[in-house]
Every structure is written in C-alpha cells, then in structure tokens.
Scaffold this motif. Structure first.
Motif, PDB file in Angstrom:
ATOM      1  N   GLU A  77       1.071  -0.768  -0.037  1.00  0.00           N
ATOM      2  CA  GLU A  77       0.254   0.128   0.203  1.00  0.00           C
ATOM      3  C   GLU A  77       0.936   1.207  -0.343  1.00  0.00           C
ATOM      4  O   GLU A  77       1.374   1.276   0.459  1.00  0.00           O
ATOM      5  N   LEU A  78       0.510   1.334  -0.928  1.00  0.00           N
ATOM      6  CA  LEU A  78       1.702   3.350  -1.529  1.00  0.00           C
ATOM      7  C   LEU A  78       0.526   4.556  -0.299  1.00  0.00           C
ATOM      8  O   LEU A  78      -0.284   4.862  -0.428  1.00  0.00           O
ATOM      9  N   GLY A  79       1.304   4.902   0.631  1.00  0.00           N
ATOM     10  CA  GLY A  79       0.848   5.803   0.908  1.00  0.00           C
ATOM     11  C   GLY A  79      -0.161   5.731   2.401  1.00  0.00           C
ATOM     12  O   GLY A  79      -1.337   5.525   2.109  1.00  0.00           O
ATOM     13  N   CYS A  80       0.045   5.293   3.164  1.00  0.00           N
ATOM     14  CA  CYS A  80      -0.448   4.098   4.062  1.00  0.00           C
ATOM     15  C   CYS A  80      -1.487   4.940   5.415  1.00  0.00           C
ATOM     16  O   CYS A  80      -2.480   4.473   6.108  1.00  0.00           O
ATOM     17  N   GLY A  81      -1.341   6.168   5.426  1.00  0.00           N
ATOM     18  CA  GLY A  81      -1.509   6.978   6.421  1.00  0.00           C
ATOM     19  C   GLY A  81      -1.477   6.448   7.614  1.00  0.00           C
ATOM     20  O   GLY A  81      -1.169   5.641   7.872  1.00  0.00           O
ATOM     21  N   ASN A  82      -2.857   6.710   7.991  1.00  0.00           N
ATOM     22  CA  ASN A  82      -2.549   5.988   9.739  1.00  0.00           C
ATOM     23  C   ASN A  82      -2.773   4.578   9.704  1.00  0.00           C
ATOM     24  O   ASN A  82      -3.799   4.138  10.929  1.00  0.00           O
ATOM     25  N   GLY A  83      -3.637   3.800   8.383  1.00  0.00           N
ATOM     26  CA  GLY A  83      -2.918   2.323   8.000  1.00  0.00           C
ATOM     27  C   GLY A  83      -4.511   1.658   8.349  1.00  0.00           C
ATOM     28  O   GLY A  83      -4.940   0.618   8.136  1.00  0.00           O
ATOM     29  N   ASP A  84      -5.770   2.351   8.235  1.00  0.00           N
ATOM     30  CA  ASP A  84      -7.232   2.171   8.111  1.00  0.00           C
ATOM     31  C   ASP A  84      -7.088   0.852   6.852  1.00  0.00           C
ATOM     32  O   ASP A  84      -8.006  -0.353   7.216  1.00  0.00           O
ATOM     33  N   ASP A  85      -6.906   1.016   5.776  1.00  0.00           N
ATOM     34  CA  ASP A  85      -7.438   0.228   4.641  1.00  0.00           C
ATOM     35  C   ASP A  85      -6.303  -0.850   4.719  1.00  0.00           C
ATOM     36  O   ASP A  85      -6.957  -1.445   4.832  1.00  0.00           O
ATOM     37  N   GLY A  86      -5.131   0.246   4.719  1.00  0.00           N
ATOM     38  CA  GLY A  86      -4.122  -1.830   5.401  1.00  0.00           C
ATOM     39  C   GLY A  86      -4.714  -2.343   5.766  1.00  0.00           C
ATOM     40  O   GLY A  86      -4.787  -3.544   6.006  1.00  0.00           O
ATOM     41  N   CYS A 122      -0.807  -3.572  -5.933  1.00  0.00           N
ATOM     42  CA  CYS A 122      -0.387  -2.837  -4.980  1.00  0.00           C
ATOM     43  C   CYS A 122      -1.661  -1.776  -4.874  1.00  0.00           C
ATOM     44  O   CYS A 122      -2.575  -1.677  -5.660  1.00  0.00           O
ATOM     45  N   ALA A 123      -1.808  -1.326  -3.936  1.00  0.00           N
ATOM     46  CA  ALA A 123      -3.173  -0.459  -3.477  1.00  0.00           C
ATOM     47  C   ALA A 123      -2.824   1.010  -3.338  1.00  0.00           C
ATOM     48  O   ALA A 123      -1.117   1.578  -2.244  1.00  0.00           O
ATOM     49  N   SER A 124      -3.081   2.299  -3.689  1.00  0.00           N
ATOM     50  CA  SER A 124      -2.657   3.606  -3.216  1.00  0.00           C
ATOM     51  C   SER A 124      -4.597   4.643  -3.269  1.00  0.00           C
ATOM     52  O   SER A 124      -4.779   4.008  -4.895  1.00  0.00           O
ATOM     53  N   PHE A 125      -4.221   5.140  -2.042  1.00  0.00           N
ATOM     54  CA  PHE A 125      -5.990   5.524  -2.391  1.00  0.00           C
ATOM     55  C   PHE A 125      -5.210   7.023  -1.620  1.00  0.00           C
ATOM     56  O   PHE A 125      -4.698   6.815  -0.911  1.00  0.00           O
ATOM     57  N   ARG A 182       2.729   6.363  10.815  1.00  0.00           N
ATOM     58  CA  ARG A 182       2.086   6.484  12.276  1.00  0.00           C
ATOM     59  C   ARG A 182       1.087   5.478  11.881  1.00  0.00           C
ATOM     60  O   ARG A 182       0.337   5.370  12.614  1.00  0.00           O
ATOM     61  N   ALA A 183       1.023   4.275  10.680  1.00  0.00           N
ATOM     62  CA  ALA A 183       0.089   3.682  10.481  1.00  0.00           C
ATOM     63  C   ALA A 183       0.595   2.015  12.008  1.00  0.00           C
ATOM     64  O   ALA A 183       1.454   1.694  11.956  1.00  0.00           O
ATOM     65  N   GLU A 184      -0.970   1.899  12.293  1.00  0.00           N
ATOM     66  CA  GLU A 184      -0.280   1.093  13.569  1.00  0.00           C
ATOM     67  C   GLU A 184      -0.552  -0.376  12.777  1.00  0.00           C
ATOM     68  O   GLU A 184      -2.278  -0.841  12.711  1.00  0.00           O
ATOM     69  N   GLY A 185      -0.670  -2.006  13.409  1.00  0.00           N
ATOM     70  CA  GLY A 185      -0.954  -2.671  12.388  1.00  0.00           C
ATOM     71  C   GLY A 185      -0.833  -3.568  11.690  1.00  0.00           C
ATOM     72  O   GLY A 185      -1.414  -4.579  11.156  1.00  0.00           O
ATOM     73  N   VAL A 186       0.352  -2.980  10.408  1.00  0.00           N
ATOM     74  CA  VAL A 186       0.942  -3.462   9.855  1.00  0.00           C
ATOM     75  C   VAL A 186       1.968  -3.361   9.714  1.00  0.00           C
ATOM     76  O   VAL A 186       2.433  -2.466   9.807  1.00  0.00           O
ATOM     77  N   GLU A 187       2.818  -3.759   8.793  1.00  0.00           N
ATOM     78  CA  GLU A 187       4.169  -3.450   8.473  1.00  0.00           C
ATOM     79  C   GLU A 187       4.437  -2.205   8.089  1.00  0.00           C
ATOM     80  O   GLU A 187       3.933  -1.757   6.625  1.00  0.00           O
ATOM     81  N   VAL A 188       5.114  -1.014   8.324  1.00  0.00           N
ATOM     82  CA  VAL A 188       4.973   0.056   7.657  1.00  0.00           C
ATOM     83  C   VAL A 188       6.280   0.177   7.056  1.00  0.00           C
ATOM     84  O   VAL A 188       7.677   0.183   8.147  1.00  0.00           O
ATOM     85  N   ILE A 189       7.267   1.028   5.737  1.00  0.00           N
ATOM     86  CA  ILE A 189       8.147   1.056   6.004  1.00  0.00           C
ATOM     87  C   ILE A 189       7.657   2.953   5.536  1.00  0.00           C
ATOM     88  O   ILE A 189       7.528   3.419   4.705  1.00  0.00           O
ATOM     89  N   GLU A 190       8.321   3.597   6.459  1.00  0.00           N
ATOM     90  CA  GLU A 190       8.854   4.841   5.852  1.00  0.00           C
ATOM     91  C   GLU A 190       9.957   5.753   5.234  1.00  0.00           C
ATOM     92  O   GLU A 190      11.438   5.082   4.747  1.00  0.00           O
ATOM     93  N   ALA A 191       8.859   6.057   4.048  1.00  0.00           N
ATOM     94  CA  ALA A 191       9.920   6.452   2.798  1.00  0.00           C
ATOM     95  C   ALA A 191       9.344   6.836   1.887  1.00  0.00           C
ATOM     96  O   ALA A 191       8.135   7.137   1.950  1.00  0.00           O
ATOM     97  N   ASP A 192       9.755   7.100   1.123  1.00  0.00           N
ATOM     98  CA  ASP A 192       9.275   8.074  -0.446  1.00  0.00           C
ATOM     99  C   ASP A 192       8.650   7.022  -0.902  1.00  0.00           C
ATOM    100  O   ASP A 192      10.147   7.009  -2.073  1.00  0.00           O
ATOM    101  N   ARG A 212      -0.922 -10.328   3.771  1.00  0.00           N
ATOM    102  CA  ARG A 212       0.230  -9.941   4.157  1.00  0.00           C
ATOM    103  C   ARG A 212       0.025  -7.817   3.472  1.00  0.00           C
ATOM    104  O   ARG A 212       0.292  -8.620   2.921  1.00  0.00           O
ATOM    105  N   VAL A 213      -0.158  -7.048   4.914  1.00  0.00           N
ATOM    106  CA  VAL A 213      -0.052  -6.247   3.781  1.00  0.00           C
ATOM    107  C   VAL A 213       1.433  -5.340   4.217  1.00  0.00           C
ATOM    108  O   VAL A 213       1.298  -4.825   5.898  1.00  0.00           O
ATOM    109  N   THR A 214       1.652  -3.939   3.509  1.00  0.00           N
ATOM    110  CA  THR A 214       2.985  -3.437   3.515  1.00  0.00           C
ATOM    111  C   THR A 214       2.490  -2.057   3.421  1.00  0.00           C
ATOM    112  O   THR A 214       1.945  -2.394   2.339  1.00  0.00           O
TER     113      THR A 214
END
Length: 196
Positions: A47-56, A98-101, A74-84, A65-67
C-alpha cells in the motif's frame, strides 16, 4: 515536493483523519473489497501512502500480508516502511497487489510514468493495481490545505488511463466517482488493473 508533503502531513496528524471521517460517499471500501475479492488468501499487498493504516488493517483482516509505505510512519497493525515511494527500491515480483488510496495526486506529473513502471516490476505477473487518481488538469499546485502547506498534481482521466495502459496493465474497471468532501463535491478516477 516530497518535503512539502511530508511536513504537511506531520502538521496535520490526527486532524487529517478527523477531516477524512467527515467525507460522505467515499467509495474506498467498495474498491478495497473488490481488490480483496480478486486475491488468494495470504497474498502480499503493497500500500503506497498508507496514512494511519485503516485500509491496510482492513485488507489484513482478509488474511493478506500488507506492507504500507508512507512519508510519515504512523500506521499501526501493519508492517510500515517510512520512505518516499518515488525513491523506493524493492525486489521484482514481490507483491500480488499494489493499492494506493488518494495518494497519486501528490505525485508530480513527470514522475507518474516512472512510478507505474516500478509498480509493474514489483508485482508478480498478473498482479493487481488499485489506485485512485486525481482528474483535474493540474501540473503543479502548492498552497494552504486544511491549515498546512500541501502539494498536488494530476492529469485528466484520459491521460491517467493511457499511462496505466502504457505501463503494461490491463484495466479491468475504470470509473470516475463523485462524492463529498467537507468543502464540497470532488471527483476521483478509480482504476483496478492487472499487470500483463
């Protein structure tokens, strides 16, 4: 551009989530469930641009398995990569989807073609792309948004569709959906496409 978007979302924090919760008619849940219905249990989703993680988190509840990738992790409950994600390097054929909302409207127009090519490489053959694109003819706009400085850029719908096609995807569903943000009606182009 990246620093403007990163700092803008850092400033907004939970204020953005509160604003998003006041949107009426957001079709994201319908399209998210459409994506889920096309995937096998255990599928890997980026997920590109996962925000607070709601969709993930919603996708993870299906057993996927969501990254998530975001400028502000700031997303919780999913694996997060802090990156551009425009600078992200991932192994080829790493994900089934791949999902992007609503994040592609922060991507400079000159970078969209390259981003779609990267997504195609990151997906397995036949992998799925789900994305919401802006549809205004906006080359580049920087200004005040929800009390923070933000950057936006987008193509008209026909250009978005062509770029998806040129990146070796087959569009399975491509629709412009109108709904109401707190400030008024908006239109986004939702695309579900399969890599070919």
């Amino acid at each position: 551009m990246t620093e403007i978007v990163r700092e803008g979302y850092r400033q907004l924090g939970a204020k953005f989530d509160e604003w998003r919760d006041r949107i009426v008619g957001d079709p994201r849940a319908e399209w998210r469930e459409l994506l889920a219905s096309k995937l096998e249990p255990g599928a890997r989703i980026l997920e590109l641009g996962c925000g607070n993680g709601d969709d993930g988190r919603a996708l993870a509840r299906h057993g996927f398995r969501v990254t998530g990738v975001d400028l502000v992790a700031r997303a919780e409950g999913v694996e997060v990569i802090e990156a551009d994600f425009l600078e992200l390097r991932l192994p080829d054929a790493s994900y089934e989807a791949c999902a992007s909302f609503y994040v592609f409207n922060h991507v400079p127009r000159e970078r969209m073609r390259g981003l779609l090519a990267c997504i195609h490489r990151w997906l397995v053959p036949g992998g799925l792309l789900l994305a919401a694109f802006g549809v205004s003819d906006t080359e580049s706009w920087t200004g005040g948004w929800l009390g923070a400085t933000m950057f936006f850029s987008s193509f008209p719908a026909g250009v978005n569709s062509r770029l998806v096609d040129e990146a070796s995807f087959e569009r399975k569903r491509d629709e412009i959906v109108e709904f109401d943000e707190p400030e008024g009606p908006v239109r986004f182009q939702w695309v579900l496409a399969r890599s070919i």
